[in-house]
Structure formats: C-alpha cells, structure tokens
Design a protein around this motif. Sequence first.
Motif, PDB file in Angstrom:
ATOM      1  N   GLY A 195       0.915  -1.319  -0.119  1.00 49.50           N
ATOM      2  CA  GLY A 195       0.002  -0.062  -0.142  1.00 49.50           C
ATOM      3  C   GLY A 195       0.724   1.271  -0.026  1.00 49.50           C
ATOM      4  N   ILE A 196       0.003   2.251  -0.037  1.00 52.47           N
ATOM      5  CA  ILE A 196       0.845   3.633  -0.045  1.00 52.47           C
ATOM      6  C   ILE A 196       1.063   4.127   1.480  1.00 52.47           C
ATOM      7  N   GLU A 197       2.137   4.430   1.807  1.00 51.84           N
ATOM      8  CA  GLU A 197       2.400   4.823   3.276  1.00 51.84           C
ATOM      9  C   GLU A 197       2.767   6.385   2.979  1.00 51.84           C
ATOM     10  N   TYR A 198       2.376   7.153   4.187  1.00 55.88           N
ATOM     11  CA  TYR A 198       2.642   8.380   4.395  1.00 55.88           C
ATOM     12  C   TYR A 198       3.570   8.490   5.454  1.00 55.88           C
ATOM     13  N   VAL A 199       4.594   9.069   5.673  1.00 58.04           N
ATOM     14  CA  VAL A 199       5.477   9.030   6.820  1.00 58.04           C
ATOM     15  C   VAL A 199       5.746  10.599   7.037  1.00 58.04           C
ATOM     16  N   ILE A 200       5.589  11.083   8.438  1.00 60.15           N
ATOM     17  CA  ILE A 200       6.045  12.257   8.815  1.00 60.15           C
ATOM     18  C   ILE A 200       7.066  12.094   9.709  1.00 60.15           C
ATOM     19  N   ASP A 201       8.399  12.694   9.408  1.00 58.41           N
ATOM     20  CA  ASP A 201       9.239  12.362  10.545  1.00 58.41           C
ATOM     21  C   ASP A 201       9.808  13.839  10.702  1.00 58.41           C
ATOM     22  N   LYS A 202      11.089  13.893  11.425  1.00 56.34           N
ATOM     23  CA  LYS A 202      11.861  15.219  11.929  1.00 56.34           C
ATOM     24  C   LYS A 202      12.103  15.968  10.403  1.00 56.34           C
ATOM     25  N   VAL A 203      12.378  15.486   9.493  1.00 53.49           N
ATOM     26  CA  VAL A 203      12.797  15.966   8.325  1.00 53.49           C
ATOM     27  C   VAL A 203      11.600  16.744   7.525  1.00 53.49           C
ATOM     28  N   SER A 204      10.658  15.840   7.363  1.00 54.53           N
ATOM     29  CA  SER A 204       9.488  16.461   6.652  1.00 54.53           C
ATOM     30  C   SER A 204       8.640  17.486   7.232  1.00 54.53           C
ATOM     31  N   ILE A 205       8.722  17.416   8.730  1.00 58.65           N
ATOM     32  CA  ILE A 205       7.843  18.357   9.431  1.00 58.65           C
ATOM     33  C   ILE A 205       8.340  19.919   9.109  1.00 58.65           C
ATOM     34  N   ILE A 206       9.690  20.100   8.546  1.00 56.65           N
ATOM     35  CA  ILE A 206       9.967  21.220   8.308  1.00 56.65           C
ATOM     36  C   ILE A 206       9.403  21.649   7.169  1.00 56.65           C
ATOM     37  N   PRO A 207       9.384  21.231   5.958  1.00 55.30           N
ATOM     38  CA  PRO A 207       8.648  21.744   4.678  1.00 55.30           C
ATOM     39  C   PRO A 207       6.992  21.734   4.856  1.00 55.30           C
ATOM     40  N   ILE A 208       6.547  20.892   5.954  1.00 53.98           N
ATOM     41  CA  ILE A 208       5.110  20.991   6.218  1.00 53.98           C
ATOM     42  C   ILE A 208       4.905  22.173   6.816  1.00 53.98           C
ATOM     43  N   ILE A 209       5.657  22.529   7.785  1.00 57.53           N
ATOM     44  CA  ILE A 209       5.240  24.022   8.563  1.00 57.53           C
ATOM     45  C   ILE A 209       5.465  25.058   7.518  1.00 57.53           C
ATOM     46  N   ILE A 210       6.693  24.845   6.667  1.00 55.15           N
ATOM     47  CA  ILE A 210       6.887  26.106   5.798  1.00 55.15           C
ATOM     48  C   ILE A 210       5.746  26.251   4.817  1.00 55.15           C
ATOM     49  N   VAL A 211       5.079  25.188   4.151  1.00 57.15           N
ATOM     50  CA  VAL A 211       3.954  25.302   3.091  1.00 57.15           C
ATOM     51  C   VAL A 211       2.685  25.664   3.992  1.00 57.15           C
ATOM     52  N   SER A 212       2.681  25.079   5.244  1.00 55.57           N
ATOM     53  CA  SER A 212       1.240  25.651   5.641  1.00 55.57           C
ATOM     54  C   SER A 212       1.188  26.847   6.265  1.00 55.57           C
ATOM     55  N   VAL A 213       2.185  27.248   6.824  1.00 56.90           N
ATOM     56  CA  VAL A 213       2.104  28.702   7.539  1.00 56.90           C
ATOM     57  C   VAL A 213       2.019  29.685   6.581  1.00 56.90           C
ATOM     58  N   ILE A 214       3.122  29.576   5.254  1.00 56.13           N
ATOM     59  CA  ILE A 214       3.192  30.456   4.222  1.00 56.13           C
ATOM     60  C   ILE A 214       2.014  30.358   3.459  1.00 56.13           C
ATOM     61  N   GLY A 215       1.472  29.179   3.301  1.00 53.36           N
ATOM     62  CA  GLY A 215       0.031  29.132   2.453  1.00 53.36           C
ATOM     63  C   GLY A 215      -0.928  30.055   3.116  1.00 53.36           C
ATOM     64  N   PHE A 216      -0.980  29.704   4.724  1.00 52.53           N
ATOM     65  CA  PHE A 216      -2.098  30.524   5.581  1.00 52.53           C
ATOM     66  C   PHE A 216      -1.964  32.035   4.981  1.00 52.53           C
ATOM     67  N   ILE A 217      -0.843  32.492   5.278  1.00 55.24           N
ATOM     68  CA  ILE A 217      -0.457  33.830   5.118  1.00 55.24           C
ATOM     69  C   ILE A 217      -0.787  34.346   3.932  1.00 55.24           C
ATOM     70  N   ALA A 218      -0.399  33.548   2.823  1.00 55.31           N
ATOM     71  CA  ALA A 218      -0.717  33.987   1.524  1.00 55.31           C
ATOM     72  C   ALA A 218      -2.273  33.999   1.207  1.00 55.31           C
ATOM     73  N   THR A 219      -2.672  32.880   1.782  1.00 52.52           N
ATOM     74  CA  THR A 219      -4.362  32.912   1.216  1.00 52.52           C
ATOM     75  C   THR A 219      -4.993  34.176   1.731  1.00 52.52           C
ATOM     76  N   LEU A 220      -4.542  34.542   2.873  1.00 52.91           N
ATOM     77  CA  LEU A 220      -5.064  35.581   3.639  1.00 52.91           C
ATOM     78  C   LEU A 220      -4.786  37.012   2.996  1.00 52.91           C
ATOM     79  N   TYR A 221      -3.793  36.881   2.255  1.00 52.72           N
ATOM     80  CA  TYR A 221      -3.348  38.090   1.614  1.00 52.72           C
ATOM     81  C   TYR A 221      -3.838  38.236   0.246  1.00 52.72           C
ATOM     82  N   ALA A 222      -4.443  36.995  -0.460  1.00 56.51           N
ATOM     83  CA  ALA A 222      -4.500  37.120  -1.907  1.00 56.51           C
ATOM     84  C   ALA A 222      -5.751  37.747  -2.290  1.00 56.51           C
TER      85      ALA A 222
END
Lengths: 130, 498, 484, 143
Positions: free
Chosen positions: B72-99
């Motif tokens: 099956g398809i596995e989704y993994v979140i570890d100490k590495v992937s949390i960094i881009p996750i936070i970047i995308v979600s935070v910037i995504g939120f601010i940019a949406t607010l701004y858009a």
Amino acid sequence: MIDQIFGVWNYWIVFILMMIGLYIVISKKSLLKKIVGLALFQTSVFLLYITFGKIAGGTAPILTDNVNEIYSNPLPHVLILTAIVVGVATTALGLALTVRINKAYGSINENEISASDLVEYHKKYHEVKK
Amino acid sequence: MTFIIKNLPILIVITPLMFSLIVAVLSNNRLAWILSTFASFLTMIFSILLCFELSNNSNISYYLGNWPPPLGIEYVIDKVSIIPIIIVSVIGFIATLYAHNFFILEIDRNLVSKTYSLWLLTIAGLMGLITTADAFNLFVFLEISSLSAVALVALGSKMDRKALIAGYNYLILGAVGATFYVIGVGLLYGVTGTLNMSDLAQKIPALGLNKSVIVAFTFMMLGIMVKAAVFPLHIWLPNAYAYAPSPVSVLLAATATKVSIYILVRISYTIFGPSYEIYTFESLRYVLLYLAILAMFAGTIMAIFEKDVKKLLAHSSVAQIGYIVLGISLATSPGIASGFIHLINHALIKAGLFMSVVAMGYYTLKRIDVNSITGLGRQVPITFFAFVICALSLAGLPLTVGFISKLYLIKAAFMSEGIWLPFLILVSSALSLIYIWKLIEGLWYNKTNSKSEKIKELPEIYIPLLIISFLNIYFGIDADLIIDNSFIASDALISGIK
Amino acid sequence: MANEFYIYLSILTPLIAFFITPLLSSNPNLRDSLGPIGGIITFYSSLNIASLYLNGEILSYTFFQINETLSISFKITGLGVIFGLVASGLWILASIYTIGYMRGNKEKNQTRFFTFYSIAIFAAICIAYSGNLLTLFIFYEILTFSTYPLVAHKQNNAAKQAGRIYMGILVGTSIVFLLPAIIIVWVLTGSLDFAPNGVLKGNISNEYVPFLLALFAFGIGKAALMPFHKWLPAAMVAPTPVSALLHAVAVVKAGVFSMLVVITYVFGIDFLTETSGAVWLIWVSSITLLISSCIALTKDDLKARLAYSTISQLSYIVLGGAIATNIAVQGAAIHIVMHAVGKITLFFAAGSIYVATHLSKISDLNGMGKSMPLTFIAFFIGSLSIIGVPPMGGSWSKFYLMLGSVEKDYLLVIYILAISTLLNVYYLLEIPAKAFFQPKRTNIQVTKHPLIVYPTFFAAMLTIVLFIYIEPLKHITNLISGNQ
Amino acid sequence: MDNIILKVCTKVLFTPIILFGLYVQFHGDFGPGGGFQAGVIVAAAFILYAMVFSVEDCKVIMPPKLNFFLLALGAFLYGFVGIVGLILGDPYLSYDVLGSSKEAGQHIGILLVEFGVGLTVCNVMISLFYSFANFNFGKKNND
C-alpha cells in the motif's frame, strides 16, 4: 551481441520513442508540436512500465479456479493508468495554453512570439523615453 | 476528536484537496476566499498539531486504506518532513489571507473561485509531495502541484500576456522533469519490485553497482532538479514567478521550489542513503556543489541587471536556491542543517519581499520596475518598512533570519571545504547587496520636483506583510527553534547514510 | 544588580530617544532637546561604569542566548569604557551643535535626521560594551545601516553616489572579510567571547595568524585602512554634524575600536608578539598614514582635507595596535579619545564656517579669521591637538606611540611618525594661518548661530583639559590588556 | 450536419450508450470495467450528440455549469467516501468499516468511489470537448 539488440527489442522501441519525443520537444519551434512531442515522450514511459509488468504467456490478473495460471504483474498497469491520466491532464493544459497563446499573439511559433514580445518591449521603452 | 489526531498525516493533504473541490463550484468570490482561508487555516492547525505529535515519537507512519507497505501507500512524517510541512502550511495560510484583493484585481471575476480551487490544489499537492513515502505517489503529487501551479501562472495573462508563455514553458519543462523522474522510478521498480521509499532503501544496497540503479538515480535527480530550479535547469523560474498573478508569485516563490529541494534531499539521502558510497558518488556531490556556486553567481548577476522587480526577485531566488543546494551538497550534518535553515529562512524572506513588491504594484496599479519605484517608499511607508526589513534579511544583516542562515552556511562550508568556499559565498552575497541596495535606494529617494501623494494602505494587505517581517526579525534573534530542528533533521538524514 | 543598571541605562537611553523622536515631529523644541538630555544620561551612566571598572568590578549582561555558543551579550572592558565615554560624552556636544546646524542651515527632514542620529549612537554604545564578536558584528552592521540615511540626507545625486560608495565599501568588506574571520574564530575556538589575553592562542597554527589578522583588518572597513578608505571622503557630502559624528564619535572610532578589541581580546598582544603576525599591519598602516597625509595636502575642500587627515589619524591607532606592546596599545586607546575631541573640534569649526558663510573651499577662507575669531581659534587649538603639541591632549597619545615603537625597536616607525607630524602641521595650520594673516578678499555675509559657536569652542577647551586631566584615562588604559 | 440519418441514429443510440456506460461502470466491481472506461463511454454519448447536432444543443442537455459541478462532485465523492471511513475510525480510504462485514464494506466503498471516478472522467471529457470545440484556429481574430 544480437541478443543485446533484438532480445530486448521492446526496450529499444521505448528508447527510440523517448528520444524522438524529447527531440521534438527541444527542436520544434511550434508550440503545438512540442506538446505532441511531450505526449510521445510520456507514452514511451508508459510502454517502459508495461514492458516490466508483462510476463510472457501471462494473462490478466483475475482470480480464477486455476491456481497455477501465470498472470502479468498488475501494479505497473495500475500505475500507468494514473500516469495516463496525468499525461492527459498535461496535454490538455498544454493545448489550452497554446490556444490562449494563439489568441494573444496570433501565432504559435516560438520565434514569432519572442519577436512580438521584443517589439512590445521596445515600444514601451520608447514611450518611457518620450 | 481522537480520529483527528490519528489521521493528521492525511488530513493535512485532504483538507485543502476537498476544500478545493467545494470552492471550485462556488460563484461568490468572497465566500470562496473565506473558505480557502479557512481551509488553509485548518491545514496550518493540523500541521502544528502534527508538530506536537512528533515531539513524542520519532516518526509517524500512516497506511492509506489500511494497506500496509510495501503493497500500500505509506505516508510518513518524520523530523525532516515536518520542516517543509510547516513552511508550506504557514506561508500558505498567510498568502491565502493576503490573496483576495489581488485576485479580484488581476483575474477575471468569474474565474476567481476556480483560481482559489487551483490554489488549494497546489497546496494539497505540495503537502502530498512532502508526506508521501511512495515513489510513484510522489510523482502524482508532483504533477498535481505543478499542473495547478502552471494554470495559476497562466492566469496572470489578464495583466500581461507573457504569463501564457511563462506558464507554457513551466509546463513543458516541468512535464519533462516529472517524466524523467518517473522513468527513474520505473527502472528502480524493475530491479527491486517495490515503490516504498524505505523498502527501496533496504533493497538497493544488495544490488551493488547495478547499471539500472545508477541510471535510475540519475534520472530521478535530474527530474527533481528541474522542479527545484537548480542551475542551469532554472530557466522556467524567472518568467513564471514574474508574470504569475501576485499572490501566486508569493506562494510559489516561498514554497514550491523548497518542497522540490526537500524531495532532492529525500531521494539522495533516504532512498540512496544506505548505499551512499556506491550511488551518491563523490562526483555527484561535486556536480551539485559546483552547480550551486554557479547558481549563486549567475542568479545574482542576472538580478543586478534586471529591471523588472518581480523578475529580479525571481533571479535572486535562483541564487538563493544555490545557497540551499550548496549546504545540502556538503553532505555533512552541519551542511545539511544549514541548507534546511536557509530553506526555512529563505521562504520567510522571499514571501515578505514578493508580498511587499506586489503590494506596491497593487497600490500604484502598474508593474513595478526599477525606474518606476523612485520615491514610492514615502507613499507607502508601511510596505516600504516591511520591504526594507525583508531585503536586509536577504542581504544577511544581523538580527534577521538571513544572517543566521549565512552564519551557519559559512561555518559548514568552512568546516568541510576550507576557506575558498566561504569566500565565494560571501562575495556573491556582497554582490547581492547591489541589487538590494538599488531597490532600497530607489524607493527611498524622492522623485525630482514632483510632490507625491500618500497612498492609503489597506490593513488586509499590510497586516500579513507585517507578520512576515516580524517573523523575519523574530527568528533572527530567537533562532533556536529553527537551528535545533534543522540539526535534528540533518542528523536523522545523515544517520541513514551510516 | 544595581550596577548592571548602568549598562541598561546607557544602552537604552539612545534607543528610547530613537523611538520617541519620530513621535515628537510636531514639537521641534522638545524633539531637539532629547539629544542633549539623552547624552547627559548616557554620559552619566558611562562615567559610573568607568568608575566601577576602575574599582575592579567586571560588569556583564547577557541579553539573549541564541544557542550554547552564540549570544548577544555585553561586558565591560577597558577599551569599551573609553569608547563608551567618548561616544556618550561627545554626543552631548554634537547634539547641541546639531540643533544649531540644522536650524541655522534650514535643513529638511530634521525628524528623520535626529531619529537616525540616536540609533547610530545606540549602535556605537552597544559596540563599546559588546562582550563577544557576534554582538560587535551585529551592532557594527546596524551602525552602518543607520548612518546611511544620515550620509545621504540631502537625497540628491551626489548623496546617492556617496551613499553607494559608503554602503558598498563598509558592508562589502564586513561581509566578505569580517564575517568569515569571525566564523573562523568561532570554528577554531568554539566561542566568540572576548578574553583579556586573547582566545586564539593554541587554537591556530602560527603561519595563519597574519592571514586571519588581515581578514579582520580589511574586514573592519570603518578603520579606513588603504585600500578601503574611499568611503570616508565620499561620506563628506553629508551635513557637517554627521561628519562630526562619523569622523569623531561613532563610525570611525567604532572601526578602530573594533580593531583594538580584536588585537587585544581575540588575538592577545602577547600572542601577536610571539608569532609576529602583526608586523605587516605596521607597514600597511604606516603607508596609509603617509599617503593619506599627502593626499590631504592636495585637497582644497575643507571637509575633504579633514577626511584624509582622519584616515591618517586612524592609522595611528591601528599602528598602535599593530606594534602590539602594552604601551603602544595604551597610546592607541588614548588616541581614540584625543583624536575624537580634536577632530570634532575641527569639524564643528568647519560646519560653523559653512553655516555662517556657506564657504567650503580653503582658498576662499582668506582673512575670515577676523569675522569669526572664536571659531578659528578653536580650529587652531584643535589642529595643535591633532598635531600633538603640548599642552593639548594629542601630545600624550603620540608620546605613548613613540614609546611603544622604541620599545620594539621600530625606528622607521618613529621616522614615519615624525614625517607625518610635519605634514600635519602643514595641512592643518595652513587654514587658520590663511584666515588670520591673509587679506580678506571677498565681502561675505556672516551669520552666526550661538548653538554652533559655543560647542565648538567648548570642544577646543576640552583638548586642553584632557592634557592636564589625563590620570584617570591612564588608569583605565593600564587595565586594558589585563595586567592590573 | 444536416444528415437526417445521423440525427435519428444519434437520438436512438444516445440512451443505449449511456446505459452501456453504466453497465461497464457497475460491472467493474466483478470483471473488467470501472469508472474510467464508463466515464469515457458516457462522455462519448454527449460528444456524439454535440457533433451531430451542435455544441449549443449539447450545452442545453448538459449545461457547462452543471458539467463543472458534476466534475467537482465526482472527485468530492471519491474523497468523501474516504473521509467517512476516517470518521468511522479507520485510516483514510479504508472501506472496511462502511458495511456490516469487511467484504460488504469494500463493496460499497469501491462502488461509490468508482461512481465518483466515472462521474469525473465523463465530465472532464465533456468539458475538454467544450473548451476546444468552438475555437477558431485561424489567424488572430480581431476582437
């Protein structure tokens, strides 16, 4: 040596199609032809996957009473089904863009488009100078 | 509510995905914006929850449809992937607010809700790219994010028809890159029979110097390098960022290439990490290193001679990607950590810069180029203030995030390559001061003999901008959070090699 | 606790002034009085810090810990006490003078000017009290950026060009040379804190010492070592109070102060002597000293001449550091004070001449001495102090520098010092001589502003006071290199 | 096209094609078939109608707004079924919990998901056709 060439003929086809596709994408000036080349390029990859999945003499992987039946690996086919959808989306988006470009520039030739952009730039520049 | 905690890895992907489908059929633009903001807000909350979840265990793995990997398809979140996750979600939120203000200005009114749909789809695609641990699933998300990004870029055609060409080139190059990647995955699948990343990592070392694996590695790296805009495969980037609708520039510049770089890291360290000596040859490391150095200089020099400000920032992005890749190509723990630090910091910096520049364009209703910005700074003081902070952060002024990343990058470069590499980095960053200064100076100086009126600045534009500039300073002082997490991430990656 | 309060007070006062000044733009009197008041408070706390330091108390305060090895922290050192006293003391004078200049000259954007003036002082004081290289670097850069709006205050094309040179050289050198030097120290020693006898000893092999020192010496562009001196003459387009601030108080002194700090607290004088890693710096600074004096001779613009004179005087201080003996460093530290007071007198005088007559060429000043006697007397006294004639303060520092070079047998250095003193005499005394003894050529309207003339004269008097009242300064400088 | 034979044939064939599409759709559970194929077949019926009559006529029976709505609905259905499983306590896209037994759950899940796929594929095809059908590929039209 002969085996190297003819024994893996399916890979050769994949390879040739791939190179033709990539060549078209790079060399052709028409935006439409580029998309055709891209589609060919992607199709060659589909073939590559399917070649992996095929087992000589194998049938479709559907459970029957015969336990010993040889069947092809279904996973590459499933993957390629997804890849085909992606390919269709890419082609559709590319065509839609080409249509819009044709509407905006009156041409789908790369050279003409960059020429008309250049003309636009110079017009703007002269306006600024005046 | 336990099902939310249990399903966080998938929720961060499907929240924007499902909302994008709902938003697409709406006819009210404002409602579409509110829903998109809500969706990106939810995504951000889920990401932050995920962060807390992750503090207890080293990684969270999630089986899609209850099918265990490698089937099956596995989704993994570890100490590495949390960094881009936070970047995308935070910037995504601010940019949406701004858009919102920008979209109703720059896009046909009846297309706005569909634009939001594409926007959320891009975010969903990026999130999926980060979380998935399945090499083929990654390809699907790669295409989801880049096709929607292409469509978003092309929507800039109402303002400038060059957006169409930019989108087209992005599409073609992106598709070629993604196909390269999928060829590589196919070859790997052919020799290993699996698509799960950790499974691949286990099986590849046994194959030794298998030619298929070498070719697969090359194809995958090349494909992702196109997406990550690593010099010289960056040519789609400047035009795509420059002619996209303003909020799209913000979102893409801050997140899209970052995520691709993350995948680059994943491929070279997670999949091929255990067989590092065999496949990630020293030579490839040096290829990346020299390309990064070239990128630093080429991007900076292009930016110096560029007139259009958005394009200038895009060229500078190429150079900054060079810094990040340079850190990663050092292949030491401090090196990769400095790459991650700059990954985060550059997202903050570029988001702020693009936001302030497009805000100026919005207020004056014209494309911002180097000549037209003269004296603009006094007309829009708040935006100018935010711009100066982010620009100085880009230049690496102390007390800003740019300084922290430069400090660690240079330290890592000095520790592994000696003095010549830090010297090159610093020369290029000193050169980058030229274009930054050109902009600040232009904004600050008055127009000769013309009295400029003050423009009324809108709170919905300057508040997100001020948040970003505040983050630029805050993480420049309290840099512990970023530095520690980057080092944890890089240690986790490096431990894969050994 | 109560003692650390003085650190807060001295640092926060200019910072508060920075925040309040823009709010008071509608009330110029109140706004302008912030400068002198802030100066007095800061000077008061600096004096207290100095006396605490003399009592052997080591004040330190960590503002922020970035991680285990990096922090923004403040610590009182001997050099810091001196620089802090200079910066805060002359801020009082300069701010009073600035009010007169800005009003007398009817400059625009006064609020912005005062705002950035106080942030520059803030940065200078933070540099003075910084406890590690990172803090030093941070405020060094802030000082550069905060003085840019002052340099380019007039916002015309000339200011734009000058501003570019100013920023380009100062930021460029600090990024390309200073930052890697700091990081190299960080990598080698694992810490950036200052230590009384240096931190590098035993951490670096001897053949790299000159190289690392070169990174520091050229990286600290504010010390104006050739070939990175161009920014100083370029910055002359700024209003004169800025030149006074730049050349006497904040910027250049921050540069040479950083040089001395690096030499004494990072390398350590003994370590430099052992490895003779600073010998090249003696020659570089000597050459800078001579060449800039020669260039100063050729300049007809008053401020440009003073700028080149500053470059050569800064090289004295660097030279003192490079000789690397206790006495020479002591001389260098004293020269920070003496040159600051002397040069601020000269710039004040130049500014008051400009406000009164709008003249900036030396050749136009013939015979002006009669119409502005107080100003030119001040100029004369200031010049004597720079030249090093007793009973002016400048004689002390030259005396110590010469002692230092004798101690190390650098006879050539003594010759160079002598030659440059002769050049000083020529290019500085020419101006008052022309003003007093040449016939007046042009009929020029002279308008004086009291807030300009008196600070000038007061600064001149200060040079004499400092000659007599040298003992506390000697005490402090004795403590610099750690031997009580 | 004004050919009466084509028009009559199309009218007669229109429903059987859709019916065949539905057959392929629901047969996909047990044998070859499924949403992709069914969607294309159903879309073919509409495209045939549009080609024989006109795109405008087709837009009457399948308005672009409805088309777009169904397109989104299909994908939404796919995702939503997954979410239902998620709310009922299983991972995303797990259908075991939808029915009384594991098999029944899988059955219901696959059926719904495939229906969503079919709906989306069909409407994507139609909307692609709409967007390219009326375009004039000549030189630039001066509007």
